[in-house]
Design a protein around this motif. Structure first.
Motif, PDB file in Angstrom:
ATOM      1  N   VAL A  62      87.136  17.035  71.342  1.00  0.00           N
ATOM      2  CA  VAL A  62      87.138  17.857  72.556  1.00  0.00           C
ATOM      3  C   VAL A  62      87.108  17.025  73.831  1.00  0.00           C
ATOM      4  CG1 VAL A  62      86.003  19.716  71.297  1.00  0.00           C
ATOM      5  CG2 VAL A  62      84.611  18.147  72.656  1.00  0.00           C
ATOM      6  N   ALA A  63      86.962  15.714  73.713  1.00  0.00           N
ATOM      7  CA  ALA A  63      86.860  14.866  74.902  1.00  0.00           C
ATOM      8  C   ALA A  63      88.045  15.020  75.859  1.00  0.00           C
ATOM      9  CB  ALA A  63      86.685  13.406  74.491  1.00  0.00           C
ATOM     10  N   GLN A  74      93.325  24.340  78.189  1.00  0.00           N
ATOM     11  CA  GLN A  74      93.268  24.218  76.733  1.00  0.00           C
ATOM     12  C   GLN A  74      92.042  24.933  76.171  1.00  0.00           C
ATOM     13  OE1 GLN A  74      93.600  19.869  76.901  1.00  0.00           O
ATOM     14  NE2 GLN A  74      95.313  20.012  75.457  1.00  0.00           N
ATOM     15  N   VAL A  75      90.946  24.895  76.902  1.00  0.00           N
ATOM     16  CA  VAL A  75      89.744  25.591  76.443  1.00  0.00           C
ATOM     17  C   VAL A  75      89.957  27.100  76.462  1.00  0.00           C
ATOM     18  CG1 VAL A  75      87.359  26.137  77.088  1.00  0.00           C
ATOM     19  CG2 VAL A  75      88.113  23.763  77.023  1.00  0.00           C
ATOM     20  N   SER A  82      89.145  32.528  71.761  1.00  0.00           N
ATOM     21  CA  SER A  82      89.694  31.351  72.424  1.00  0.00           C
ATOM     22  C   SER A  82      89.010  30.101  71.877  1.00  0.00           C
ATOM     23  CB  SER A  82      89.464  31.443  73.938  1.00  0.00           C
ATOM     24  OG  SER A  82      88.065  31.347  74.214  1.00  0.00           O
ATOM     25  N   ARG A  83      89.524  28.952  72.271  1.00  0.00           N
ATOM     26  CA  ARG A  83      88.802  27.723  71.913  1.00  0.00           C
ATOM     27  C   ARG A  83      87.411  27.725  72.524  1.00  0.00           C
ATOM     28  NH1 ARG A  83      93.974  24.726  73.062  1.00  0.00           N
ATOM     29  NH2 ARG A  83      94.927  24.297  71.020  1.00  0.00           N
ATOM     30  N   GLY A  84      87.288  28.340  73.696  1.00  0.00           N
ATOM     31  CA  GLY A  84      85.978  28.440  74.321  1.00  0.00           C
ATOM     32  C   GLY A  84      84.992  29.214  73.470  1.00  0.00           C
ATOM     33  N   HIS A  85      85.456  30.259  72.781  1.00  0.00           N
ATOM     34  CA  HIS A  85      84.579  31.003  71.889  1.00  0.00           C
ATOM     35  C   HIS A  85      84.107  30.123  70.724  1.00  0.00           C
ATOM     36  CE1 HIS A  85      86.301  34.548  73.923  1.00  0.00           C
ATOM     37  NE2 HIS A  85      85.225  35.191  73.521  1.00  0.00           N
ATOM     38  N   ALA A  88      85.919  23.163  80.743  1.00  0.00           N
ATOM     39  CA  ALA A  88      85.923  22.140  79.694  1.00  0.00           C
ATOM     40  C   ALA A  88      84.728  21.204  79.822  1.00  0.00           C
ATOM     41  CB  ALA A  88      87.230  21.354  79.735  1.00  0.00           C
ATOM     42  N   ALA A  89      84.437  20.775  81.037  1.00  0.00           N
ATOM     43  CA  ALA A  89      83.315  19.855  81.235  1.00  0.00           C
ATOM     44  C   ALA A  89      81.998  20.528  80.858  1.00  0.00           C
ATOM     45  CB  ALA A  89      83.272  19.387  82.687  1.00  0.00           C
TER      46      ALA A  89
END
Length: 233
Positions: free
Chosen positions: A19-20, A26-27, A37-40, A87-88
């Protein structure tokens, strides 16, 4: 069986590397899990670490607490609320919660791994195995290039063992690339064979590189191993 603490820490490091480079877009993009989502996925992995750390901390004090006081609704609300981090923010929270979990595990002595927890009515050791599964399986779900073929062999063997309850009684599962075999009940029914990572992926509901084979059609998979009603996973 020794809980795979070192192996989970290695999985945490692999997840951090994965994930770096992610940016905010993208998240927000879809994961391989329908509706998430990727965030989930990242929010789930982050809160999963917090939850396991909480269970272990209380277990060391001889206390049993639910994984979530509010049950599955609380678990889902946390994921939905945290999925929208940038993302951060996801990287920072994931790193913090992962570090907290690993720090709690450092306090667990040999005799403490068998202390009971409410998660699956099991013990602290079982939560280490669960975290191992969660991290590697959900790395695939992030759809960032990690595939079941990247799973450690022993993780794949553990997944097959853990999920064999999804197979019909009598089924025998035979790995073709390692000397391992598992049975459901008497094991006198159909044999399902294939490379162990592909067997694990299929049984976990993920896409294997090569579909396992059987003399007849592959059996239908039953539900994921159940939790006690108040304990979501």
């Amino acid at each position: 069986m020794r809980p795979p603490v070192t192996e989970v820490i290695e999985a945490h490091r692999a997840l951090a590397r994965l994930v770096a480079p992610l940016d905010d877009a993208q998240v927000r993009a879809a994961s391989a899990l329908p509706g998430w989502s990727r965030g989930h996925v990242l929010a789930h992995l982050t809160d999963n670490a917090r939850m396991f750390a909480r269970l272990a901390e209380h277990a060391l004090c001889g206390e049993l607490v639910p994984a979530y006081d509010g049950g599955v609704d609380e678990r889902n609300a946390i994921i939905d609320a945290d999925a929208g981090r940038d993302a951060a923010g996801h990287r920072a929270e994931l790193a913090a919660r992962t570090a907290e979990l690993e720090a709690v595990w450092e306090q667990v002595g040999d005799a403490d791994w068998s202390r009971p927890v409410t998660f699956r009515d099991a013990d602290v050791s079982a939560t280490v195995f669960a975290r191992w599964r969660e991290v590697w399986i959900h790395m695939v779900d992030l759809d960032l290039g990690v595939r079941p073929a990247d799973w450690p062999v022993e993780l794949a063997c553990h997944v097959v063992d853990f999920l064999r309850c999804r197979l019909p009684a009598g089924t025998r599962v035979r790995a073709e690339d390692v000397p391992r075999e598992w049975s459901v009940g008497d094991g006198l029914g159909q044999v399902v064979g294939g490379p162990v990572r592909d067997l694990a992926a299929w049984m976990a509901g993920r896409t294997p590189a090569v579909l396992p084979v059987a003399a007849q059609a592959l059996p239908d998979l039953g539900p994921w191993p159940p939790h006690p009603p108040q304990i979501p996973g």
